[in-house]
Enzyme design. Structure first.
Site, PDB file in Angstrom:
ATOM      1  N   GLU A 229       0.884  -1.165   0.000  1.00 39.76           N
ATOM      2  CA  GLU A 229       0.000   0.000   0.000  1.00 39.76           C
ATOM      3  C   GLU A 229       0.922   1.215   0.000  1.00 39.76           C
ATOM      4  O   GLU A 229       1.527   1.550   1.023  1.00 39.76           O
ATOM      5  CB  GLU A 229      -0.919  -0.015   1.216  1.00 39.76           C
ATOM      6  N   CYS A 263      -2.299   8.979   2.821  1.00 39.22           N
ATOM      7  CA  CYS A 263      -2.186   8.419   1.470  1.00 39.22           C
ATOM      8  C   CYS A 263      -3.449   8.686   0.656  1.00 39.22           C
ATOM      9  O   CYS A 263      -3.368   8.958  -0.550  1.00 39.22           O
ATOM     10  CB  CYS A 263      -1.926   6.921   1.545  1.00 39.22           C
TER      11      CYS A 263
END
Length: 455
Positions: A229, A263
């Protein structure tokens, strides 16, 4: 042994010196994980679930201590830290309740007497986790992984060692057996050695693209499963029929919460020209209301960035973009007298070739990209090497769904900020990584998906 020092990002004070673990200490933890795995994986799901509920209770019982550590180590606002702790506790309870359904054998009709699929744990998972959500990002992998029957070792970011230790203490206090979870205070070279160890069966990373390339290459060399990720440069697409009051409020939250260090934060605001001026005018005024201050102070609504070097790197991207024609509308200069502070900032007329267009801005800077219409909005939104999340803002829900389906990302939200949720799979595409966390997809990532065929 080498050591490192943690620094309070608000005032620059040294907090703690941490010695890197010796090879002997690392070996002890690897051996303990190997010993713990058979009993933990053989434990009934109901028993593992009961322990995860104890962990949730432990997080809530120690929430003030954990919050203070998060705030001191990486600068998170007090309210944001408390919300993160509660989200982590809720995730433990969610997987305690739902793991049995996600892991239930799946019958598949064939010509056999019986044929079905089992989801079996694989062993010890190494987790390399970042500092921006130092509790949630750990539990995002940990709760489903433990419920699946795996054990885990955590290499946390070097600026949040206290958070890592508190997580380990909560699990131990909840009755989770020794060796099922532990912390490794190690550097990147040591982490590479750990990943190569035969007792590590898989690795999960949340972090930068550079870190992802390194760890994925190492995992590939060892033929070990990995979930990556990585970064994101999410588009926030505002169409001409959007409710601007709703969209602007969401834009401020998505871009400036956690000092913009998320993010899945909105980073590129793709505005159709019919509403661009109106949106920008409201956005600037709303962003001005973000008050920088001591993250322990309830009055503060903008936290410092986690480290001074990260603030400096962000400002370099801002300056490079301005030099190429971007227009600074708000902020865009480091806060005088602060250790790692950067104000809520907005760059307008961002275009290809600028850092703010091509790169992830991991801090409180919004990039405004003006487009002619929906078609160009889609083209610009997808004109990025990243593909983590994106959102679409329109009064027409059907139109929003149609546009969202065409965004090249792992999660597309309509009239809502992008967020992680234990009930929904989380992860990206393109250079934002691969694999999924959360939901049934995430809990199965670190299982052996085994076919049983009875003739």
């Amino acid at each position: 042994m080498a050591s490192y020092q943690t620094i309070n990002p608000f005032d620059g004070r040294a907090l703690r010196t941490v010695e890197l673990m010796s090879a002997v200490a690392v070996e002890q933890r690897l051996a303990a994980a190997e010993v713990a795995f058979p009993a933990w994986s053989g434990m009934a799901l109901e028993q593992r679930g009961a322990l995860l509920r104890n962990v949730a209770a432990g997080l809530r019982a120690r929430r003030d201590e954990i919050q203070r550590t998060m705030t001191l180590e990486m600068g998170k606002l007090r309210g944001e830290a408390l919300a993160e702790i509660e989200k982590s506790a809720a995730a433990c309870e969610y997987y305690a309740d739902h793991a049995a359904g996600y892991l239930e054998p799946q019958a598949i009709p064939t010509e056999a007497q019986r044929s079905y699929v089992l989801y079996q744990p694989i062993g010890c998972v190494l987790a390399v986790m970042p500092w921006n959500f130092p509790v949630w990002q750990v539990f995002r992998f940990l709760a489903p992984s433990l419920m699946a029957g795996n054990v885990a070792l955590l290499k946390h970011a070097s600026n949040v060692p206290g958070c890592a230790d508190l997580i380990a203490a909560v699990l131990a206090g909840a009755g989770v057996p020794a060796g099922v979870f532990d912390v490794l205070h190690i550097d990147n070279d040591q982490a590479a050695d750990v990943l190569r160890d035969r007792r590590i069966k898989a690795v999960t990373l949340t972090g930068s693209e550079r870190a992802g390339r390194s760890i994925a290459a190492n995992a590939g060399d060892q033929l070990k499963k990995c979930v990556m990720e990585l970064g994101g440069s999410d588009a926030f697409v505002v169409l001409e029929d959007a409710d601007l009051d709703v969209a602007v409020a969401a834009a401020v939250k998505s871009r400036f919460d956690n000092a913009g260090q998320t993010c899945i934060a909105a980073k590129r605001f793709v505005l159709v020209e019919a509403i661009a001026d109106a949106f920008v005018r409201r956005f600037v005024e709303a962003a001005k209301a973000r008050v920088y201050g001591d993250p322990q102070d309830e009055a503060a609504t903008l936290a410092p960035m986690a480290r001074a070097d990260l603030r400096d790197a962000l400002h370099r991207q801002v300056r490079e973009s301005i030099d190429k024609g971007a227009r600074p509308l708000l902020g865009c200069e480091p806060l005088a007298g602060s250790h790692a502070g950067y104000p809520a900032s907005i760059l307008d007329h961002v275009a290809p070739g600028m850092s703010a267009y091509e790169e992830e801005l991991f801090g409180p800077v919004a990039a405004i990209l003006r487009v002619k219409d929906e078609a160009e909005a889609l083209r610009v939104s997808n004109d990025t090497s990243f593909g983590l999340g994106g959102s679409v803002w329109t009064r027409d829900a059907a139109r929003g769904e149609r546009v969202a389906a065409q965004l090249q990302c792992g999660a597309a939200f309509v009239n809502s900020v992008v967020k992680s949720d234990a009930r929904l799979p989380f992860g990206g595409t393109k250079r934002s990584g691969f694999g999924r966390e959360l939901a049934e997809h995430g809990i199965r990532e670190f299982t052996n998906i085994k076919t049983i065929y009875v003739a």
